[in-house]
Design an enzyme around this catalytic site. Structure first.
Site, PDB file in Angstrom:
ATOM      1  N   GLU A  43      40.349  34.401  50.631  1.00 15.41           N
ATOM      2  CA  GLU A  43      41.297  34.865  49.605  1.00 15.41           C
ATOM      3  C   GLU A  43      41.201  34.002  48.343  1.00 15.41           C
ATOM      4  O   GLU A  43      41.281  34.511  47.232  1.00 15.41           O
ATOM      5  CB  GLU A  43      42.731  34.860  50.144  1.00 15.41           C
ATOM      6  CG  GLU A  43      43.023  35.978  51.137  1.00 15.41           C
ATOM      7  CD  GLU A  43      42.836  37.375  50.544  1.00 15.41           C
ATOM      8  OE1 GLU A  43      42.887  37.543  49.316  1.00 15.41           O
ATOM      9  OE2 GLU A  43      42.600  38.312  51.333  1.00 15.41           O
ATOM     10  N   TYR A 125      50.484  35.557  45.669  1.00 13.71           N
ATOM     11  CA  TYR A 125      49.575  36.524  46.274  1.00 13.71           C
ATOM     12  C   TYR A 125      48.886  35.944  47.516  1.00 13.71           C
ATOM     13  O   TYR A 125      48.894  36.543  48.589  1.00 13.71           O
ATOM     14  CB  TYR A 125      48.511  37.006  45.265  1.00 13.71           C
ATOM     15  CG  TYR A 125      47.393  37.688  46.003  1.00 13.71           C
ATOM     16  CD1 TYR A 125      47.564  38.974  46.491  1.00 13.71           C
ATOM     17  CD2 TYR A 125      46.208  37.019  46.305  1.00 13.71           C
ATOM     18  CE1 TYR A 125      46.578  39.588  47.251  1.00 13.71           C
ATOM     19  CE2 TYR A 125      45.219  37.616  47.063  1.00 13.71           C
ATOM     20  CZ  TYR A 125      45.406  38.901  47.530  1.00 13.71           C
ATOM     21  OH  TYR A 125      44.448  39.493  48.297  1.00 13.71           O
ATOM     22  N   ASP A 143      47.580  42.601  44.967  1.00 14.23           N
ATOM     23  CA  ASP A 143      46.506  42.137  44.087  1.00 14.23           C
ATOM     24  C   ASP A 143      46.214  43.252  43.078  1.00 14.23           C
ATOM     25  O   ASP A 143      46.938  44.247  43.022  1.00 14.23           O
ATOM     26  CB  ASP A 143      45.264  41.725  44.894  1.00 14.23           C
ATOM     27  CG  ASP A 143      44.569  42.916  45.544  1.00 14.23           C
ATOM     28  OD1 ASP A 143      45.084  44.050  45.452  1.00 14.23           O
ATOM     29  OD2 ASP A 143      43.497  42.716  46.134  1.00 14.23           O
ATOM     30  N   CYS A 195      40.470  54.558  45.433  1.00 13.74           N
ATOM     31  CA  CYS A 195      41.300  54.628  44.223  1.00 13.74           C
ATOM     32  C   CYS A 195      40.731  53.641  43.198  1.00 13.74           C
ATOM     33  O   CYS A 195      41.367  52.671  42.803  1.00 13.74           O
ATOM     34  CB  CYS A 195      42.753  54.296  44.568  1.00 13.74           C
ATOM     35  SG  CYS A 195      43.894  54.759  43.257  1.00 13.74           S
ATOM     36  N   CYS A 202      40.003  61.125  44.638  1.00 10.76           N
ATOM     37  CA  CYS A 202      41.268  61.648  45.173  1.00 10.76           C
ATOM     38  C   CYS A 202      41.036  62.639  46.318  1.00 10.76           C
ATOM     39  O   CYS A 202      41.861  62.738  47.228  1.00 10.76           O
ATOM     40  CB  CYS A 202      42.087  62.299  44.058  1.00 10.76           C
ATOM     41  SG  CYS A 202      42.481  61.141  42.734  1.00 10.76           S
ATOM     42  N   CYS A 205      41.068  60.837  49.502  1.00 12.15           N
ATOM     43  CA  CYS A 205      42.135  59.845  49.650  1.00 12.15           C
ATOM     44  C   CYS A 205      43.161  60.259  50.702  1.00 12.15           C
ATOM     45  O   CYS A 205      43.685  61.374  50.658  1.00 12.15           O
ATOM     46  CB  CYS A 205      42.831  59.646  48.303  1.00 12.15           C
ATOM     47  SG  CYS A 205      44.181  58.459  48.415  1.00 12.15           S
TER      48      CYS A 205
END
Ligand code: SF4
Length: 349
Positions: A43, A125, A143, A195, A202, A205
């Site tokens: 991370e 975060y 994020d 996305c 889409c 999705c």
């Protein structure tokens, strides 16, 4: 949680079970969480950097320093050199400070978001991501990918950065109480593969049934702030080569690229007008071309000056070191100076 937010979490987790990316710092969906050290390290590395760029760094770090205690005991200059190229060097210094703090706790990361947040360099975060992914705690992980997905899902019209409060509240509302780590990683995967910033897919999705932004033109979310131009700074770096070696210095302990090995320069990080002092004020210099580099808060135009005097030069030994040209890639130069070194070397070919 109302019905629609429940459907969002369920649809997303179902999609993740079948489509999760395989990454070296992850566990497959539904399996026990990965080692907190690996989650934390990945991370920190992934902030501002792509998964593809992080892969080799992560492999090198975990081979060389397989545990947080090993990293805490490592030579700091070696860690900084191994980090070179990932940028944002304050993160590498925080990485070392955090490893030492965890090693002082017996090498065990704390398991709650609040305790993680108290470790050096862990922002909101990272603390939320480690709590969710490594400890399966319910945490709201936002994020840039998640921000984009949520802004689109709920067609949030307010521009960034003001929209962050509404985005966070919506992200909180759709975060489930179980499988919080998988949910966080699923949102990241959806943002990076479906996305996407441009041309979101889409049709593929799993959340299209619940997405308000799709009909309104998904790409306009999140609404961007008006961009202020970054200030431009100028500086000079100096290539002093003799006997098959180049003179490198160690930058001071504070300020830009602190503690990194570098070419000597004119102090651009403090003044930025290109008129600072050269390391050999009376020497002859040739123009070696310019390197452009973008930092977070300014762009730098760095003029490379090549020593062209015929005198043999010497410096005090504690001011730097002569680095053999054929081993230059092992010097761990940060990107700015690596670009300048490449420019100098290209002129020898
Ligand atoms: Fe993004 Fe389109 Fe999915 Fe909405 S439907 S979340 S805009 S990919």
């Amino acid at each position: 949680m109302d019905a629609s937010t429940q459907t969002i979490a369920a649809a997303l987790l179902g999609w993740y079970d079948a489509n999760a990316r395989t990454l070296p710092w992850r566990s497959p969906p539904g399996s026990p969480p990965p080692d907190p050290y690996r989650v934390w390290l990945s991370e920190v590395m992934l902030q501002q950097t792509t998964v593809a760029a992080v892969g080799p760094y992560f492999a090198r770090f975990t081979t060389r320093w397989p545990t947080v205690e090993a990293l805490a005991a490592a030579d700091e200059a070696e860690v900084m050199a191994a980090w070179a190229g990932l940028g944002y060097y304050a993160r590498a210094r925080n990485l070392i400070a955090c490893a030492k703090a965890v090693a002082a706790r017996g090498g065990v990361f704390p398991g709650t978001e609040a305790e993680l947040r108290a470790l050096p360099g862990l922002g909101a975060y990272t603390a939320a991501a480690v709590a969710a992914i490594a400890f399966e705690q319910r945490a709201v992980v936002v994020d840039a990918n998640v921000e984009r997905v949520v802004a689109r899902l709920f067609a949030i019209d307010e521009p960034l950065p003001g929209a962050r409060k509404a985005i966070r509240a919506r992200a909180d509302a759709i975060t489930p109480h179980s499988r919080a780590g998988d949910f966080a990683q699923a949102m990241m995967d959806l943002g990076s593969g479906v996305c996407t910033v441009r041309a979101p897919r889409c049709l593929l999705c799993p959340l299209s049934h619940a997405c308000a932004g799709r009909a309104a033109g998904a790409e306009r979310f999140p609404v961007k702030p008006l961009k202020a131009a970054k200030p431009q700074r100028r500086g000079r770096a100096f290539w002093i080569e003799q006997g098959g070696a180049v003179w490198l210095v160690r930058r001071g302990g504070t300020g830009m690229l602190a503690g990194m090995r570098a070419l000597p320069d004119d102090g651009w990080s403090a003044r930025g007008d290109g008129a600072g002092e050269a390391p050999l004020p009376d020497a002859a210099w040739a123009n070696g071309g310019a390197v452009r580099h973008g930092f977070t808060h300014f762009d730098l135009d760095l003029q490379l000056m090549l020593y062209s005097g015929s005198d043999w030069v010497s410096f005090p030994s504690d001011a730097g070191e002569w680095w053999p040209l054929d081993q230059l890639e092992t010097a761990g130069l940060p990107t700015l100076f690596a670009k300048a070194a490449q420019l100098a070397m290209a002129q020898k070919e």
